[in-house]
Design a protein around this motif. Sequence first.
Motif, mmCIF file in Angstrom:
data_model
loop_
_atom_site.group_PDB
_atom_site.id
_atom_site.type_symbol
_atom_site.label_atom_id
_atom_site.label_comp_id
_atom_site.label_asym_id
_atom_site.label_seq_id
_atom_site.Cartn_x
_atom_site.Cartn_y
_atom_site.Cartn_z
ATOM 1 N N ARG A 26 -67.145 -1.260 -41.007
ATOM 2 C CA ARG A 26 -68.593 -1.144 -41.192
ATOM 3 C C ARG A 26 -69.166 0.020 -40.390
ATOM 4 N NH1 ARG A 26 -67.585 -5.986 -39.559
ATOM 5 N NH2 ARG A 26 -68.687 -5.571 -37.598
ATOM 6 N N VAL A 27 -68.864 0.040 -39.113
ATOM 7 C CA VAL A 27 -69.464 1.059 -38.262
ATOM 8 C C VAL A 27 -68.951 2.447 -38.622
ATOM 9 C CG1 VAL A 27 -67.768 0.830 -36.382
ATOM 10 C CG2 VAL A 27 -70.117 1.567 -35.880
ATOM 11 N N ARG A 28 -67.680 2.542 -39.043
ATOM 12 C CA ARG A 28 -67.155 3.850 -39.444
ATOM 13 C C ARG A 28 -67.863 4.358 -40.699
ATOM 14 N NH1 ARG A 28 -62.526 6.229 -38.022
ATOM 15 N NH2 ARG A 28 -61.477 4.275 -37.434
ATOM 16 N N GLY A 35 -72.720 11.808 -41.074
ATOM 17 C CA GLY A 35 -72.053 13.087 -40.885
ATOM 18 C C GLY A 35 -70.923 13.054 -39.895
ATOM 19 N N ALA A 36 -70.528 11.856 -39.446
ATOM 20 C CA ALA A 36 -69.438 11.672 -38.472
ATOM 21 C C ALA A 36 -69.587 12.609 -37.279
ATOM 22 C CB ALA A 36 -68.077 11.864 -39.140
ATOM 23 N N PRO A 37 -70.740 12.583 -36.621
ATOM 24 C CA PRO A 37 -70.932 13.497 -35.481
ATOM 25 C C PRO A 37 -70.005 13.150 -34.329
ATOM 26 C CG PRO A 37 -72.696 11.877 -35.535
ATOM 27 C CD PRO A 37 -71.909 11.684 -36.798
ATOM 28 N N ARG A 38 -69.533 14.187 -33.647
ATOM 29 C CA ARG A 38 -68.755 13.975 -32.420
ATOM 30 C C ARG A 38 -69.729 14.072 -31.259
ATOM 31 N NH1 ARG A 38 -63.642 13.461 -30.923
ATOM 32 N NH2 ARG A 38 -62.922 14.236 -28.897
ATOM 33 N N PRO A 39 -69.695 13.113 -30.325
ATOM 34 C CA PRO A 39 -70.721 13.096 -29.283
ATOM 35 C C PRO A 39 -70.679 14.294 -28.345
ATOM 36 C CG PRO A 39 -69.041 11.427 -28.868
ATOM 37 C CD PRO A 39 -68.799 11.943 -30.240
ATOM 38 N N ALA A 40 -69.512 14.900 -28.180
ATOM 39 C CA ALA A 40 -69.373 16.062 -27.309
ATOM 40 C C ALA A 40 -68.014 16.698 -27.613
ATOM 41 C CB ALA A 40 -69.469 15.664 -25.839
ATOM 42 N N PRO A 41 -67.822 17.949 -27.228
ATOM 43 C CA PRO A 41 -66.510 18.577 -27.458
ATOM 44 C C PRO A 41 -65.364 17.841 -26.781
ATOM 45 C CG PRO A 41 -68.160 20.240 -26.912
ATOM 46 C CD PRO A 41 -68.809 18.905 -26.680
ATOM 47 N N ILE A 42 -65.634 17.249 -25.621
ATOM 48 C CA ILE A 42 -64.629 16.462 -24.905
ATOM 49 C C ILE A 42 -65.122 15.024 -24.813
ATOM 50 C CG2 ILE A 42 -63.448 16.101 -22.702
ATOM 51 C CD1 ILE A 42 -63.700 19.123 -22.198
ATOM 52 N N VAL A 43 -64.249 14.075 -25.150
ATOM 53 C CA VAL A 43 -64.601 12.658 -25.111
ATOM 54 C C VAL A 43 -63.575 11.911 -24.254
ATOM 55 C CG1 VAL A 43 -64.903 10.536 -26.442
ATOM 56 C CG2 VAL A 43 -65.719 12.715 -27.368
ATOM 57 N N ILE A 44 -64.078 11.122 -23.325
ATOM 58 C CA ILE A 44 -63.249 10.220 -22.524
ATOM 59 C C ILE A 44 -63.679 8.803 -22.861
ATOM 60 C CG2 ILE A 44 -62.526 9.510 -20.214
ATOM 61 C CD1 ILE A 44 -63.441 12.295 -19.222
ATOM 62 N N GLN A 113 -74.756 -4.222 -39.645
ATOM 63 C CA GLN A 113 -74.285 -3.738 -38.356
ATOM 64 C C GLN A 113 -74.681 -4.752 -37.286
ATOM 65 O OE1 GLN A 113 -72.794 -0.083 -37.859
ATOM 66 N NE2 GLN A 113 -72.272 -1.209 -39.724
ATOM 67 N N THR A 114 -73.790 -4.969 -36.330
ATOM 68 C CA THR A 114 -74.128 -5.829 -35.207
ATOM 69 C C THR A 114 -75.015 -5.067 -34.229
ATOM 70 O OG1 THR A 114 -72.233 -5.177 -33.847
ATOM 71 C CG2 THR A 114 -71.899 -7.005 -35.399
ATOM 72 N N TYR A 115 -75.597 -5.808 -33.320
ATOM 73 C CA TYR A 115 -76.412 -5.233 -32.240
ATOM 74 C C TYR A 115 -75.623 -4.157 -31.506
ATOM 75 C CZ TYR A 115 -79.291 -5.701 -27.894
ATOM 76 O OH TYR A 115 -80.086 -5.512 -26.787
ATOM 77 N N PHE A 116 -74.358 -4.436 -31.185
ATOM 78 C CA PHE A 116 -73.537 -3.478 -30.455
ATOM 79 C C PHE A 116 -73.221 -2.259 -31.310
ATOM 80 C CE2 PHE A 116 -69.494 -1.755 -28.918
ATOM 81 C CZ PHE A 116 -69.802 -1.524 -27.594
ATOM 82 N N ALA A 147 -66.253 -0.883 -31.601
ATOM 83 C CA ALA A 147 -66.954 0.172 -32.341
ATOM 84 C C ALA A 147 -66.756 1.547 -31.728
ATOM 85 C CB ALA A 147 -68.440 -0.168 -32.422
ATOM 86 N N VAL A 148 -66.630 1.628 -30.413
ATOM 87 C CA VAL A 148 -66.422 2.909 -29.748
ATOM 88 C C VAL A 148 -65.181 3.627 -30.271
ATOM 89 C CG1 VAL A 148 -65.720 3.854 -27.505
ATOM 90 C CG2 VAL A 148 -67.710 2.358 -27.646
ATOM 91 N N ASN A 149 -64.221 2.864 -30.769
ATOM 92 C CA ASN A 149 -62.940 3.435 -31.155
ATOM 93 C C ASN A 149 -62.982 4.232 -32.453
ATOM 94 O OD1 ASN A 149 -60.270 3.802 -30.279
ATOM 95 N ND2 ASN A 149 -59.500 2.190 -31.633
#
Length: 431
Positions: A26-28, A35-44, A113-116, A147-149
Amino acid sequence: MTRTLAEWLAYQERTHPRDIALGLERVRAVWEAMGAPRPAPIVITVGGTNGKGSTVALLEGMLRAAGYRTGCYTSPHLLRYNERIRIDGEDAGDDALVASFERIEAARGDIPQTYFEFGTLAAIDLMARASLDVAILEVGLGGRLDAVNIVDPDVAVITTVDLDHQDWLGGDRDSIGREKAGIARAGRAAIVGEPAPPASLLQVLRDIGAHIVRAGEAFTVTTTPAEAAPTRAAPTGWRWTHRDGTVLDLPRPALDAPVQMANAATAIAAIHALGPRVDVSPQAIRRALEQVHVAGRLQRIAERPRTLVDVGHNPQAARALAAWLDAEPAAGRVFAVYGALADKDVAGVVAALGRRIDGWFLAGLERDTPRGLPADAIAATLAAVLPGAAAQAFPDVALAWAAARDAAGDEDTVLLFGSFFVAGAALSTVT
């Protein structure tokens, strides 16, 4: 008509029939519609049973001290929803969150979508619009299906693995370890913050093809012997050493509790794994260690009696609290204001602290959340685990805390812990 932030949050609680619904489909789908944005060039990405929030804050502090613009996503919040998303060190504003929720709503169509999930998408959306250098994303529950994954991290961090959320993740460390390993990616570093993780975690990381960077093996911590400097009055220094020969001599973290040194070491390992993609000097790391504080992590809110707030809510966290009490003994007695949610291992928490607690002031949380345990239920478990322990039951945190304050003398310690709801109730009175 535009909804307020409070109205949006109430709406999100109704759009999915379940509070927790693990899975990425769902979240994907909504993320891709945006637009499948990437939050930043580097992600941890930071997962694990305990230590996630502190590790995120330490990473943020080290990177910002080196001049990088960072975004952080954490959960849950203590006082305000806005705490969950930080852009360059500042909590997201109401207007920015509302605008992001409107974009998510337009993109999701009829996909629930869930709250999270709403919050995760908002974090990614706001970070992507902020021209950041590094995004640090905390896993909410587990890892593989959180969802973060949906975002591929450049470095995955797994702080610790212990029993929590067993209804969702499995009833033993091996099952939980497999779920948490799912945030790693092939060919990229996976930092393992404990030296003795479950075998399943390491096996899944190998199967994924991640580069395993393990505490006690790839990097080690050496401290001044405890007998030489047992208290914060004579703080210990420590040394971080990597198998490639890198050595850092560092000050003790401002974050209290012995476990914070392990969290700091794990954060340093994550930055080190990025190699030349970031330039974080030893001076920046030292500055962050001396300055970073995190609300609700052994946060001292009063003196005489010494009063601390901690979000620890499972046996592993309780063992860390026990280690802190052993390292920082009270001059007088120790009183606990303790509340818990129904899915938590109350017996394990009580057993971990044992007779270090001179009096228990038990707070019911059923008024705060449907998941909250009544104080009488906690009292029954306490009596079974620690027969004869001094305990009183109260309907809420405020009453339990008031009784603890009345009982405590100037040399005593009052520790409020067991849930974000306990910590939030305490901190709301001092902010």
